[in-house]
Design an enzyme around this catalytic site. Sequence first.
Site, PDB file in Angstrom:
ATOM      1  CG  ASP A  13     -47.883 -12.354  19.515  1.00 28.99           C
ATOM      2  OD1 ASP A  13     -49.054 -12.774  19.465  1.00 28.99           O
ATOM      3  OD2 ASP A  13     -47.602 -11.142  19.591  1.00 28.99           O
ATOM      4  CE  LYS A  15     -49.788  -9.801  16.913  1.00 36.74           C
ATOM      5  NZ  LYS A  15     -50.298  -9.184  18.129  1.00 36.74           N
ATOM      6  CG  ASN A  18     -46.338 -10.272  14.853  1.00 39.72           C
ATOM      7  OD1 ASN A  18     -46.295  -9.047  14.827  1.00 39.72           O
ATOM      8  ND2 ASN A  18     -46.584 -10.944  15.956  1.00 39.72           N
ATOM      9  CG  ASP A  37     -43.664  -8.359  17.937  1.00 36.54           C
ATOM     10  OD1 ASP A  37     -42.779  -8.359  18.817  1.00 36.54           O
ATOM     11  OD2 ASP A  37     -44.850  -8.090  18.178  1.00 36.54           O
ATOM     12  CB  THR A  56     -52.741 -12.523  19.382  1.00 34.11           C
ATOM     13  OG1 THR A  56     -51.666 -11.575  19.379  1.00 34.11           O
ATOM     14  CG2 THR A  56     -54.046 -11.826  19.052  1.00 34.11           C
TER      15      THR A  56
END
Length: 89
Positions: A13, A15, A18, A37, A56
Amino acid sequence: MQHLQKSGIVHRDLKPENILIEKDPSTEEVTALKVADFGLSKIAVPHEIMMESCGTPAYVAPEVLLKKGYEREVDIWSAGIIFYTLVCR
């Protein structure tokens, strides 16, 4: 001698939200980048095929979205999307 690959963490994840940036308060110079995260992360062994569709959508690799199975390299795709976004702004 045979090259041994070890297991590692796949974030899944990555992005911009993060990625944490640490700056020196006096100079505003960036001193560190940190990844946050790890809620969707997984410890994966080399060549492990993961099937969970997570992350995401704007940042995940196509094979994740297509549910075709993917390996640890999906984080490299996400890092490339983040870099492209930063360069093109």
